[in-house]
Design a protein around this motif. Sequence first.
Motif, PDB file in Angstrom:
ATOM      1  N   CYS A  42       0.837  -1.203   0.000  1.00  0.00           N
ATOM      2  CA  CYS A  42       0.000   0.000   0.000  1.00  0.00           C
ATOM      3  C   CYS A  42       0.875   1.257   0.000  1.00  0.00           C
ATOM      4  N   ILE A  43       0.539   2.181  -0.898  1.00  0.00           N
ATOM      5  CA  ILE A  43       1.267   3.448  -1.000  1.00  0.00           C
ATOM      6  C   ILE A  43       0.276   4.593  -0.829  1.00  0.00           C
ATOM      7  N   TYR A  44       0.624   5.557   0.039  1.00  0.00           N
ATOM      8  CA  TYR A  44      -0.156   6.788   0.156  1.00  0.00           C
ATOM      9  C   TYR A  44       0.538   7.857  -0.682  1.00  0.00           C
ATOM     10  N   VAL A  45      -0.255   8.521  -1.523  1.00  0.00           N
ATOM     11  CA  VAL A  45       0.254   9.596  -2.366  1.00  0.00           C
ATOM     12  C   VAL A  45      -0.399  10.900  -1.919  1.00  0.00           C
ATOM     13  N   VAL A  46       0.413  11.842  -1.451  1.00  0.00           N
ATOM     14  CA  VAL A  46      -0.086  13.136  -0.986  1.00  0.00           C
ATOM     15  C   VAL A  46       0.331  14.184  -2.010  1.00  0.00           C
ATOM     16  N   GLU A  47      -0.638  14.610  -2.816  1.00  0.00           N
ATOM     17  CA  GLU A  47      -0.379  15.529  -3.932  1.00  0.00           C
ATOM     18  C   GLU A  47      -1.634  16.356  -4.160  1.00  0.00           C
ATOM     19  N   ASP A  48      -1.498  17.693  -4.152  1.00  0.00           N
ATOM     20  CA  ASP A  48      -2.678  18.559  -4.294  1.00  0.00           C
ATOM     21  C   ASP A  48      -3.105  18.771  -5.739  1.00  0.00           C
ATOM     22  N   ASN A  49      -2.213  18.544  -6.700  1.00  0.00           N
ATOM     23  CA  ASN A  49      -2.564  18.727  -8.109  1.00  0.00           C
ATOM     24  C   ASN A  49      -3.310  17.478  -8.601  1.00  0.00           C
ATOM     25  N   LYS A  98      -6.253   5.214  10.203  1.00  0.00           N
ATOM     26  CA  LYS A  98      -6.972   3.974   9.885  1.00  0.00           C
ATOM     27  C   LYS A  98      -6.029   2.821   9.549  1.00  0.00           C
ATOM     28  N   HIS A  99      -4.930   3.151   8.865  1.00  0.00           N
ATOM     29  CA  HIS A  99      -4.050   2.093   8.357  1.00  0.00           C
ATOM     30  C   HIS A  99      -2.682   2.694   8.024  1.00  0.00           C
ATOM     31  N   LEU A 100      -1.617   1.979   8.348  1.00  0.00           N
ATOM     32  CA  LEU A 100      -0.280   2.451   8.005  1.00  0.00           C
ATOM     33  C   LEU A 100       0.129   1.880   6.644  1.00  0.00           C
ATOM     34  N   PRO A 101       0.636   2.719   5.751  1.00  0.00           N
ATOM     35  CA  PRO A 101       1.032   2.259   4.416  1.00  0.00           C
ATOM     36  C   PRO A 101       2.421   1.618   4.441  1.00  0.00           C
ATOM     37  N   ASP A 102       2.791   1.032   3.299  1.00  0.00           N
ATOM     38  CA  ASP A 102       4.138   0.489   3.129  1.00  0.00           C
ATOM     39  C   ASP A 102       5.110   1.553   2.623  1.00  0.00           C
ATOM     40  N   MET A 103       4.558   2.634   2.052  1.00  0.00           N
ATOM     41  CA  MET A 103       5.380   3.734   1.544  1.00  0.00           C
ATOM     42  C   MET A 103       4.518   4.984   1.450  1.00  0.00           C
ATOM     43  N   VAL A 104       5.168   6.159   1.555  1.00  0.00           N
ATOM     44  CA  VAL A 104       4.478   7.442   1.402  1.00  0.00           C
ATOM     45  C   VAL A 104       5.216   8.255   0.339  1.00  0.00           C
ATOM     46  N   ILE A 105       4.437   8.807  -0.606  1.00  0.00           N
ATOM     47  CA  ILE A 105       4.973   9.709  -1.621  1.00  0.00           C
ATOM     48  C   ILE A 105       4.366  11.083  -1.351  1.00  0.00           C
ATOM     49  N   LEU A 106       5.223  12.054  -1.087  1.00  0.00           N
ATOM     50  CA  LEU A 106       4.790  13.354  -0.583  1.00  0.00           C
ATOM     51  C   LEU A 106       5.206  14.514  -1.468  1.00  0.00           C
ATOM     52  N   ASP A 107       4.233  15.324  -1.843  1.00  0.00           N
ATOM     53  CA  ASP A 107       4.558  16.611  -2.463  1.00  0.00           C
ATOM     54  C   ASP A 107       5.003  17.541  -1.334  1.00  0.00           C
TER      55      ASP A 107
END
Length: 120
Positions: A4-11, A44-53
């Motif tokens: 699981c990857i969380y992607v934090v990007e406003d665009n 709720k859940h911890l990811p395996d990776m985070v991609i952050l803007d």
Amino acid sequence: MKKCIYVVEDNPSIREIIEFLLIEELYEVKTCPNTNDFWCQMSKHLPDMVILDIMLPDGNGLDICNTLKRSIKTHDIPVMMMSANNHLNAVKAKCDAEDFINKPFDLNDFVNRVDRYLLN
């Protein structure tokens, strides 16, 4: 089980491209347009990776990275920072992310970087 990857990007356009790309690579992806959504997902859940803007409408990706790296529960989660500004050395000095990528980025390079942290 999918990583699981969380992607934090406003665009929205960039967010959708990254989401599509990672789903094609068989990752589970949760996208967040802002820091508030990100912390809601983290509760709720911890990811395996985070991609952050770095630049976000309600905060800063550097602050998220530093919070993650200071917590015993999340300090081992790989973080990749993204930025349209080309001052990556300044960014690297401000957080302990595992990787940094400039926008715009090469799609193959992006996937290879993600795979490096998750294909263990």
